[in-house]
Every structure is written in C-alpha cells, then in structure tokens.
Design a protein around this motif. Sequence first.
Motif, PDB file in Angstrom:
ATOM      1  N   LYS A   1      -6.947  92.016 -89.226  1.00 15.00           N
ATOM      2  CA  LYS A   1      -6.267  93.293 -89.062  1.00 15.00           C
ATOM      3  C   LYS A   1      -7.239  94.365 -88.563  1.00 15.00           C
ATOM      4  CE  LYS A   1      -2.435  91.621 -90.696  1.00 15.00           C
ATOM      5  NZ  LYS A   1      -1.304  91.338 -89.804  1.00 15.00           N
ATOM      6  N   ARG A   2      -6.964  94.861 -87.363  1.00 12.02           N
ATOM      7  CA  ARG A   2      -7.781  95.928 -86.782  1.00 12.02           C
ATOM      8  C   ARG A   2      -7.061  97.270 -86.811  1.00 12.02           C
ATOM      9  NH1 ARG A   2      -8.496  91.111 -84.349  1.00 12.02           N
ATOM     10  NH2 ARG A   2     -10.662  90.389 -84.130  1.00 12.02           N
ATOM     11  N   VAL A   3      -5.758  97.219 -87.007  1.00 13.49           N
ATOM     12  CA  VAL A   3      -4.945  98.421 -87.195  1.00 13.49           C
ATOM     13  C   VAL A   3      -4.207  98.258 -88.513  1.00 13.49           C
ATOM     14  CG1 VAL A   3      -3.052  99.837 -86.302  1.00 13.49           C
ATOM     15  CG2 VAL A   3      -4.664  98.745 -84.711  1.00 13.49           C
ATOM     16  N   PHE A   4      -4.298  99.263 -89.368  1.00 18.58           N
ATOM     17  CA  PHE A   4      -3.734  99.156 -90.709  1.00 18.58           C
ATOM     18  C   PHE A   4      -2.403  99.900 -90.807  1.00 18.58           C
ATOM     19  CE2 PHE A   4      -8.478  99.287 -91.671  1.00 18.58           C
ATOM     20  CZ  PHE A   4      -8.604  97.914 -91.540  1.00 18.58           C
TER      21      PHE A   4
ATOM     22  N   LYS B   1     -16.291  97.329 -93.875  1.00 15.40           N
ATOM     23  CA  LYS B   1     -16.513  98.698 -93.403  1.00 15.40           C
ATOM     24  C   LYS B   1     -17.346  98.757 -92.131  1.00 15.40           C
ATOM     25  CE  LYS B   1     -17.704 101.628 -96.643  1.00 15.40           C
ATOM     26  NZ  LYS B   1     -18.404 102.149 -97.838  1.00 15.40           N
ATOM     27  N   LYS B   2     -18.099  97.707 -91.858  1.00 19.22           N
ATOM     28  CA  LYS B   2     -18.969  97.731 -90.683  1.00 19.22           C
ATOM     29  C   LYS B   2     -18.169  97.738 -89.387  1.00 19.22           C
ATOM     30  CE  LYS B   2     -21.491  94.148 -91.904  1.00 19.22           C
ATOM     31  NZ  LYS B   2     -21.126  93.928 -93.316  1.00 19.22           N
TER      32      LYS B   2
ATOM     33  N   ILE C   1      -4.113  96.474-103.654  1.00 24.04           N
ATOM     34  CA  ILE C   1      -5.561  96.615-103.845  1.00 24.04           C
ATOM     35  C   ILE C   1      -6.228  96.647-102.468  1.00 24.04           C
ATOM     36  CG2 ILE C   1      -7.621  95.614-104.892  1.00 24.04           C
ATOM     37  CD1 ILE C   1      -5.711  93.914-106.635  1.00 24.04           C
ATOM     38  N   ILE C   2      -7.142  97.591-102.299  1.00 24.52           N
ATOM     39  CA  ILE C   2      -8.009  97.615-101.103  1.00 24.52           C
ATOM     40  C   ILE C   2      -9.442  97.448-101.587  1.00 24.52           C
ATOM     41  CG2 ILE C   2      -8.787  98.889 -99.089  1.00 24.52           C
ATOM     42  CD1 ILE C   2      -6.226 100.570 -99.268  1.00 24.52           C
ATOM     43  N   THR C   3     -10.108  96.417-101.122  1.00 25.59           N
ATOM     44  CA  THR C   3     -11.526  96.231-101.431  1.00 25.59           C
ATOM     45  C   THR C   3     -12.315  96.423-100.138  1.00 25.59           C
ATOM     46  OG1 THR C   3     -11.098  94.718-103.261  1.00 25.59           O
ATOM     47  CG2 THR C   3     -13.268  94.604-102.242  1.00 25.59           C
ATOM     48  N   LEU C   4     -13.275  97.326-100.187  1.00 23.98           N
ATOM     49  CA  LEU C   4     -14.076  97.681 -99.015  1.00 23.98           C
ATOM     50  C   LEU C   4     -15.457  97.059 -99.147  1.00 23.98           C
ATOM     51  CD1 LEU C   4     -12.989 101.416 -99.000  1.00 23.98           C
ATOM     52  CD2 LEU C   4     -12.195  99.667 -97.415  1.00 23.98           C
ATOM     53  N   LEU C   5     -15.804  96.220 -98.181  1.00 21.57           N
ATOM     54  CA  LEU C   5     -17.083  95.526 -98.191  1.00 21.57           C
ATOM     55  C   LEU C   5     -18.054  96.187 -97.224  1.00 21.57           C
ATOM     56  CD1 LEU C   5     -15.836  91.816 -98.068  1.00 21.57           C
ATOM     57  CD2 LEU C   5     -16.124  93.285-100.069  1.00 21.57           C
ATOM     58  N   ASP C   6     -19.304  96.299 -97.624  1.00 23.52           N
ATOM     59  CA  ASP C   6     -20.338  96.855 -96.749  1.00 23.52           C
ATOM     60  C   ASP C   6     -20.832  95.804 -95.768  1.00 23.52           C
ATOM     61  OD1 ASP C   6     -21.674  98.769 -99.463  1.00 23.52           O
ATOM     62  OD2 ASP C   6     -20.276  99.366 -97.896  1.00 23.52           O
TER      63      ASP C   6
END
Length: 296
Positions: free
Chosen positions: A207-210, A78-79, A291-296
Amino acid sequence: MNSTKICNVINSISNEVWKELELAIEANESIEETYLTHLFWKRIYESRYIETIVTKKAGNKREENKTGADLEWWIIDKKDNVGLSLRIQAKKIDRNGKAYPQLKHRVSGKLQMDLLLDEATQDGMIPIYFFYNYFKDGNQGQGLEFAFAHKIRDAYQNDSKNYTKRKSIENYLLPVASLFCPSFNREKFVSLFGEASNIEELDNYFKRVFPAYIEEMQIQRKQKIKMRTFLRNKKGYVEIHNLTKPQYQQSSSILSFIKNIYFKRKLWHTYFSHINIVAYPENSPDVDAIIITLLD
C-alpha cells in the motif's frame, strides 16, 4: 525502531496468552476471544518500543462484523511510507487443546471464513487468522499463532468435518512473532501470502496510498503529540509548577492546595495519557479495532 524489541514484545504477548488460557483451565473459568484480542492490541500500544496508533469501535457488545474480521492491522515502513494491511479474525483453542470450534461460525448463514476472504480480497487486504493457544506438550511460543485464511479454507475444502481440529491445520500455523523475528520482511511475507492464496499479482498488496481513515488516525495522533508538547513546554508546565511556589502555598489552605494539585495533575494526565489511542474515524471498515504500527 529496534526489530529485536518488537520481536520481544510479540513474544511476550504470546507468553501472556498462553498463561491466561492455562490459568483459565486450571481455575475452571471461561475466557473470551475478545478479551485476548483486547490484550493483544493493548500490549502493542502500551509498549514504548513500538510506535503504534490504535482506535477501537465504541461499546463492549457488538453485532457481527460485516468484514468477518476482528482487527485490521496496518504495518507501515516510515522510510518509504509503504505498508501492508491485514484483516484478522481470532479464534481460541478449546479447553482440551484439540480444536478451534468457532472456525465453523456463520454470519447470516455464510461461513465467517468466506466473509473474511471475500471482504479482504475486495479491499485488497491480506486475510489471516490469529489462534490463541494452550495445550499440553506445547510451549509459550505457540500462545499466539497465525495462518493465512486461504489455507484454512483449503483445510475446510479437504475435510469439512475435521478442519477445525488443530492437527488438521497445524502445518499452516506460524508464531506471530515470526513476522518480526529477527526482523519484519514485508516482501517475504507477501510472497508467503501469494503461495498460500495462489494469487500471482501481489503488487497491489503493497500500500502506497492509504485510505482516509488511516490518514485521519495519523493526523489525530500528531495533534495529540502537538498538544502534549505545548502543555509540557509552556502553559501546562507553568500552571503545575506554580502550584509548588511558596507564595501560592501561603495564600491557600493546605486542603485547597492539595485539591488544586490533584485537579491540575488530573488535567495533565488527561492530556498526556493514551497518546496512541485516537477516536474511531468515520467510514472505517466494520472491525472492532484498527492498529497502525510504524516501523523505522
């Protein structure tokens, strides 16, 4: 997000897979790969420590996936909003703890392995295998392992008769928990993938564009969170709170009061439960779950 916590969650899943297979063998029962895959993503989205969004294709039965994969897993930081995307095919060890016979599986005459590799390469994703394990002289940390699909293909090309045996591929296997313990290092992971695949140009795997379906999943979850917040702070809270007021109870029979409490709480539960599960977007790849996992 605390990296120690996600490490613990993945380790816990590995332990659970190991125990499930152990119990199935002891009880002389069969257990499907699909059940263990469902267990994996269910434990991920249920964890309060992992910000995850999940979508699943409707239905329990399915035709063979055209991608050669069971899962697609996006791990996004996410950063800087950069992510990795993994295409995953899962295989379960046999009852003797010696081999993965379904590595020989074919789809319309083509090795599923080749389908997985071809489709993932075309879409710029990293193809890996999950291996669900239980065997004597092993340990629970080996319950959930992975290998790069390119290394499994190498094993096939080196020995097409014995490549499904664990001893033929065990040097390529790593615990899935090692991806996150002590922390997730995407550069190291992509570098390992480059070594396994002999692919030199690796920047496209960051990946910078999803794709649109990933954006849609995130939008759906934001909408659910917005609705949850609205109900908690305003209308939903007021309606449920009012049911407990003395004047309401006096004007209603006990039975009516109980029924209304039940209805309102059921409505509340409908809005609040499974906030991490969203509808399967159109134009998604042909996999059972994303699955999408969002990391801080």
